[in-house]
Design a protein around this motif. Structure first.
Motif, PDB file in Angstrom:
ATOM      1  N   VAL A 164     -85.176   5.632  -5.278  1.00  0.00           N
ATOM      2  CA  VAL A 164     -84.427   6.845  -4.906  1.00  0.00           C
ATOM      3  C   VAL A 164     -84.701   8.001  -5.860  1.00  0.00           C
ATOM      4  CG1 VAL A 164     -82.121   7.835  -4.597  1.00  0.00           C
ATOM      5  CG2 VAL A 164     -82.609   5.509  -3.785  1.00  0.00           C
ATOM      6  N   HIS A 165     -84.718   7.707  -7.147  1.00  0.00           N
ATOM      7  CA  HIS A 165     -84.789   8.786  -8.142  1.00  0.00           C
ATOM      8  C   HIS A 165     -86.144   8.900  -8.850  1.00  0.00           C
ATOM      9  CE1 HIS A 165     -80.483   9.362  -7.656  1.00  0.00           C
ATOM     10  NE2 HIS A 165     -80.308   8.066  -7.848  1.00  0.00           N
ATOM     11  N   GLY A 166     -87.019   7.939  -8.666  1.00  0.00           N
ATOM     12  CA  GLY A 166     -88.347   8.007  -9.276  1.00  0.00           C
ATOM     13  C   GLY A 166     -88.441   7.196 -10.556  1.00  0.00           C
ATOM     14  N   HIS A 167     -89.674   6.945 -10.959  1.00  0.00           N
ATOM     15  CA  HIS A 167     -89.916   6.095 -12.118  1.00  0.00           C
ATOM     16  C   HIS A 167     -89.528   6.754 -13.432  1.00  0.00           C
ATOM     17  CE1 HIS A 167     -91.857   2.722 -10.076  1.00  0.00           C
ATOM     18  NE2 HIS A 167     -92.433   3.614  -9.277  1.00  0.00           N
ATOM     19  N   ASP A 168     -89.552   8.084 -13.504  1.00  0.00           N
ATOM     20  CA  ASP A 168     -89.138   8.746 -14.743  1.00  0.00           C
ATOM     21  C   ASP A 168     -87.676   8.446 -15.046  1.00  0.00           C
ATOM     22  OD1 ASP A 168     -91.637   9.780 -15.101  1.00  0.00           O
ATOM     23  OD2 ASP A 168     -91.154  11.775 -14.319  1.00  0.00           O
ATOM     24  N   VAL A 169     -86.844   8.508 -14.005  1.00  0.00           N
ATOM     25  CA  VAL A 169     -85.428   8.177 -14.194  1.00  0.00           C
ATOM     26  C   VAL A 169     -85.288   6.694 -14.519  1.00  0.00           C
ATOM     27  CG1 VAL A 169     -83.169   8.017 -13.059  1.00  0.00           C
ATOM     28  CG2 VAL A 169     -84.609  10.036 -12.715  1.00  0.00           C
ATOM     29  N   GLY A 170     -86.067   5.864 -13.829  1.00  0.00           N
ATOM     30  CA  GLY A 170     -86.043   4.432 -14.119  1.00  0.00           C
ATOM     31  C   GLY A 170     -86.405   4.141 -15.572  1.00  0.00           C
ATOM     32  N   ASP A 171     -87.431   4.825 -16.077  1.00  0.00           N
ATOM     33  CA  ASP A 171     -87.825   4.640 -17.479  1.00  0.00           C
ATOM     34  C   ASP A 171     -86.709   5.092 -18.419  1.00  0.00           C
ATOM     35  OD1 ASP A 171     -90.234   3.636 -16.692  1.00  0.00           O
ATOM     36  OD2 ASP A 171     -91.401   5.454 -17.142  1.00  0.00           O
ATOM     37  N   ALA A 172     -86.046   6.197 -18.070  1.00  0.00           N
ATOM     38  CA  ALA A 172     -84.939   6.685 -18.899  1.00  0.00           C
ATOM     39  C   ALA A 172     -83.805   5.662 -18.947  1.00  0.00           C
ATOM     40  CB  ALA A 172     -84.434   8.024 -18.365  1.00  0.00           C
ATOM     41  N   VAL A 173     -83.541   5.015 -17.815  1.00  0.00           N
ATOM     42  CA  VAL A 173     -82.508   3.977 -17.769  1.00  0.00           C
ATOM     43  C   VAL A 173     -82.904   2.798 -18.656  1.00  0.00           C
ATOM     44  CG1 VAL A 173     -81.392   2.253 -16.295  1.00  0.00           C
ATOM     45  CG2 VAL A 173     -81.649   4.611 -15.498  1.00  0.00           C
ATOM     46  N   LEU A 174     -84.161   2.379 -18.586  1.00  0.00           N
ATOM     47  CA  LEU A 174     -84.623   1.262 -19.411  1.00  0.00           C
ATOM     48  C   LEU A 174     -84.506   1.585 -20.900  1.00  0.00           C
ATOM     49  CD1 LEU A 174     -87.803   0.152 -17.420  1.00  0.00           C
ATOM     50  CD2 LEU A 174     -85.607  -1.053 -17.572  1.00  0.00           C
ATOM     51  N   LYS A 175     -84.827   2.814 -21.268  1.00  0.00           N
ATOM     52  CA  LYS A 175     -84.690   3.216 -22.670  1.00  0.00           C
ATOM     53  C   LYS A 175     -83.232   3.186 -23.096  1.00  0.00           C
ATOM     54  CE  LYS A 175     -88.743   6.262 -22.791  1.00  0.00           C
ATOM     55  NZ  LYS A 175     -89.194   7.677 -22.957  1.00  0.00           N
ATOM     56  N   THR A 176     -82.338   3.636 -22.226  1.00  0.00           N
ATOM     57  CA  THR A 176     -80.913   3.629 -22.537  1.00  0.00           C
ATOM     58  C   THR A 176     -80.409   2.203 -22.711  1.00  0.00           C
ATOM     59  OG1 THR A 176     -80.555   5.690 -21.315  1.00  0.00           O
ATOM     60  CG2 THR A 176     -78.624   4.308 -21.724  1.00  0.00           C
ATOM     61  N   VAL A 177     -80.804   1.323 -21.799  1.00  0.00           N
ATOM     62  CA  VAL A 177     -80.396  -0.080 -21.882  1.00  0.00           C
ATOM     63  C   VAL A 177     -80.942  -0.715 -23.159  1.00  0.00           C
ATOM     64  CG1 VAL A 177     -80.673  -2.363 -20.836  1.00  0.00           C
ATOM     65  CG2 VAL A 177     -80.136  -0.387 -19.400  1.00  0.00           C
ATOM     66  N   ALA A 178     -82.197  -0.427 -23.485  1.00  0.00           N
ATOM     67  CA  ALA A 178     -82.807  -0.991 -24.693  1.00  0.00           C
ATOM     68  C   ALA A 178     -82.043  -0.550 -25.938  1.00  0.00           C
ATOM     69  CB  ALA A 178     -84.273  -0.556 -24.797  1.00  0.00           C
ATOM     70  N   ALA A 179     -81.666   0.732 -25.998  1.00  0.00           N
ATOM     71  CA  ALA A 179     -80.917   1.233 -27.149  1.00  0.00           C
ATOM     72  C   ALA A 179     -79.570   0.525 -27.263  1.00  0.00           C
ATOM     73  CB  ALA A 179     -80.719   2.735 -27.026  1.00  0.00           C
ATOM     74  N   ARG A 180     -78.923   0.299 -26.140  1.00  0.00           N
ATOM     75  CA  ARG A 180     -77.626  -0.387 -26.167  1.00  0.00           C
ATOM     76  C   ARG A 180     -77.767  -1.844 -26.566  1.00  0.00           C
ATOM     77  NH1 ARG A 180     -74.969   2.311 -20.625  1.00  0.00           N
ATOM     78  NH2 ARG A 180     -74.767   4.417 -21.518  1.00  0.00           N
ATOM     79  N   LEU A 181     -78.845  -2.462 -26.147  1.00  0.00           N
ATOM     80  CA  LEU A 181     -79.095  -3.840 -26.551  1.00  0.00           C
ATOM     81  C   LEU A 181     -79.337  -3.932 -28.055  1.00  0.00           C
ATOM     82  CD1 LEU A 181     -81.358  -5.123 -23.638  1.00  0.00           C
ATOM     83  CD2 LEU A 181     -79.090  -5.980 -24.236  1.00  0.00           C
ATOM     84  N   GLN A 182     -80.110  -2.998 -28.588  1.00  0.00           N
ATOM     85  CA  GLN A 182     -80.370  -2.991 -30.029  1.00  0.00           C
ATOM     86  C   GLN A 182     -79.078  -2.825 -30.817  1.00  0.00           C
ATOM     87  OE1 GLN A 182     -83.465   0.118 -30.068  1.00  0.00           O
ATOM     88  NE2 GLN A 182     -84.844  -1.371 -30.972  1.00  0.00           N
ATOM     89  N   GLU A 183     -78.191  -1.951 -30.331  1.00  0.00           N
ATOM     90  CA  GLU A 183     -76.916  -1.742 -31.014  1.00  0.00           C
ATOM     91  C   GLU A 183     -76.032  -2.986 -30.953  1.00  0.00           C
ATOM     92  OE1 GLU A 183     -75.292   1.622 -29.052  1.00  0.00           O
ATOM     93  OE2 GLU A 183     -76.685   3.063 -29.941  1.00  0.00           O
ATOM     94  N   SER A 184     -76.212  -3.802 -29.927  1.00  0.00           N
ATOM     95  CA  SER A 184     -75.367  -4.987 -29.739  1.00  0.00           C
ATOM     96  C   SER A 184     -75.968  -6.246 -30.338  1.00  0.00           C
ATOM     97  CB  SER A 184     -75.125  -5.208 -28.235  1.00  0.00           C
ATOM     98  OG  SER A 184     -74.558  -4.066 -27.630  1.00  0.00           O
ATOM     99  N   THR A 185     -77.188  -6.167 -30.846  1.00  0.00           N
ATOM    100  CA  THR A 185     -77.880  -7.351 -31.351  1.00  0.00           C
ATOM    101  C   THR A 185     -77.467  -7.662 -32.788  1.00  0.00           C
ATOM    102  OG1 THR A 185     -79.798  -6.853 -29.957  1.00  0.00           O
ATOM    103  CG2 THR A 185     -80.137  -8.400 -31.765  1.00  0.00           C
TER     104      THR A 185
END
Length: 277
Positions: A164-185
């Motif tokens: 729906v929103h394109g791969h750029d938005v998808g990549d931004a979501v993955l980066k956000t999730v990765a940052a949250r995972l790092q903070e929770s690790t």
């Protein structure tokens, strides 16, 4: 192409020999100056004796001749010291250039090593580094009688975001999730991007169901926090499958496979997380 640190070794050896040669020249000049100082001391003593009237005038003339000879040696020493100083300046500059190159090579090597073991998009450890740490954790767990847990995470409905929103938005979501995972690790644990929207989490030295459930729920809450991107605010939720060593498998392959299967069960049941059966 990756530069190897060993490729600069001949340059280092050459500069070391050059510096040794220059230091030898400097030592020679030092001895020459010390010789001049001793002779000047002798002349000064003779002149003092002449002034005191202990010798004839011819003694003064002889002393003056010695002084002139010594003056020539001092001038020679000064010239040689100038040459030595110039050589030292060249060597110091060459060593400075070499040190800068070594620093560049070190940075390049570190960057290459980081790239080899980290995901380019998210900066998280990649599967190769995760496998290495999992193997090490399993070896420790077997030796010390510990348990550990492997979590397999997948983002629900992530494909729709890309469609729906394109791969750029998808990549931004993955980066956000990765940052949250790092903070929770936790410090001793490892989270990696397995590929696409899949992540792996290694929880070491703990296999108690209560502890693992607590960590899984903490991760799920962190990922599910609102995302604020250019398309507006939305939430994305993970499905987490969990396997525990040694109950669910004795090898990395078995643990990841069982956690993957449990993840699909969590996705089907929309339960957030599920343990391997």
């Amino acid at each position: 192409m990756k530069n190897e640190p060993g490729s600069v070794t001949p340059d280092v050896a050459a500069h070391a020999k050059a510096l040794t040669r220059v230091l030898g020249q400097s030592e020679h000049v030092k001895l020459l100056v010390e010789e001049c100082a001793d002779e000047l001391s002798s002349v000064n003593l003779a002149l003092k004796e002449e002034v005191a009237g202990q010798h004839q005038l011819s003694g003064i003339e002889e002393a003056l001749e010695k002084t002139e000879a010594i003056e020539g040696k001092v001038l020679e020493a000064a010239d040689k010291l100038s040459v030595v100083n110039q050589a030292l300046e060249v060597e110091v500059e060459a060593r400075h250039v070499l040190e800068e190159r070594l620093a560049e090579l070190t940075q390049e090597e570190e960057a290459a090593r980081h790239a080899a073991f980290h995901d380019a998009l998210t900066g998280l450890p990649n599967r190769a580094l995760f496998d290495n740490r999992l193997a090490h954790a399993l070896a420790q767990a077997r030796r010390r009688g510990w348990s550990l847990a492997v979590m397999f995470m997948d983002l629900d409905d992530f494909k729709k975001i890309n469609d729906v929103h394109g791969h750029d938005v998808g990549d931004a979501v993955l980066k956000t999730v990765a940052a949250r995972l790092q903070e929770s690790t936790r410090a001793d644990d490892t989270v990696c991007r397995h590929g696409g929207d899949e992540f792996l989490y290694l929880l070491v030295a703990s296999g108690e169901v209560g502890d693992v459930t607590h960590v899984a729920e903490k991760i799920a809450r962190a990922i599910a926090a609102p995302c604020r991107l250019g398309i507006g605010e939305f939430r994305i939720r993970p499905s987490i499958g969990i396997s525990i060593f040694p109950k669910d498998g004795a090898t990395a392959f078995e643990l990841i496979k069982r956690a993957d299967a449990a993840m699909y069960e969590a996705k089907r049941n929309r339960s957030g997380h599920a343990f391997a059966r």
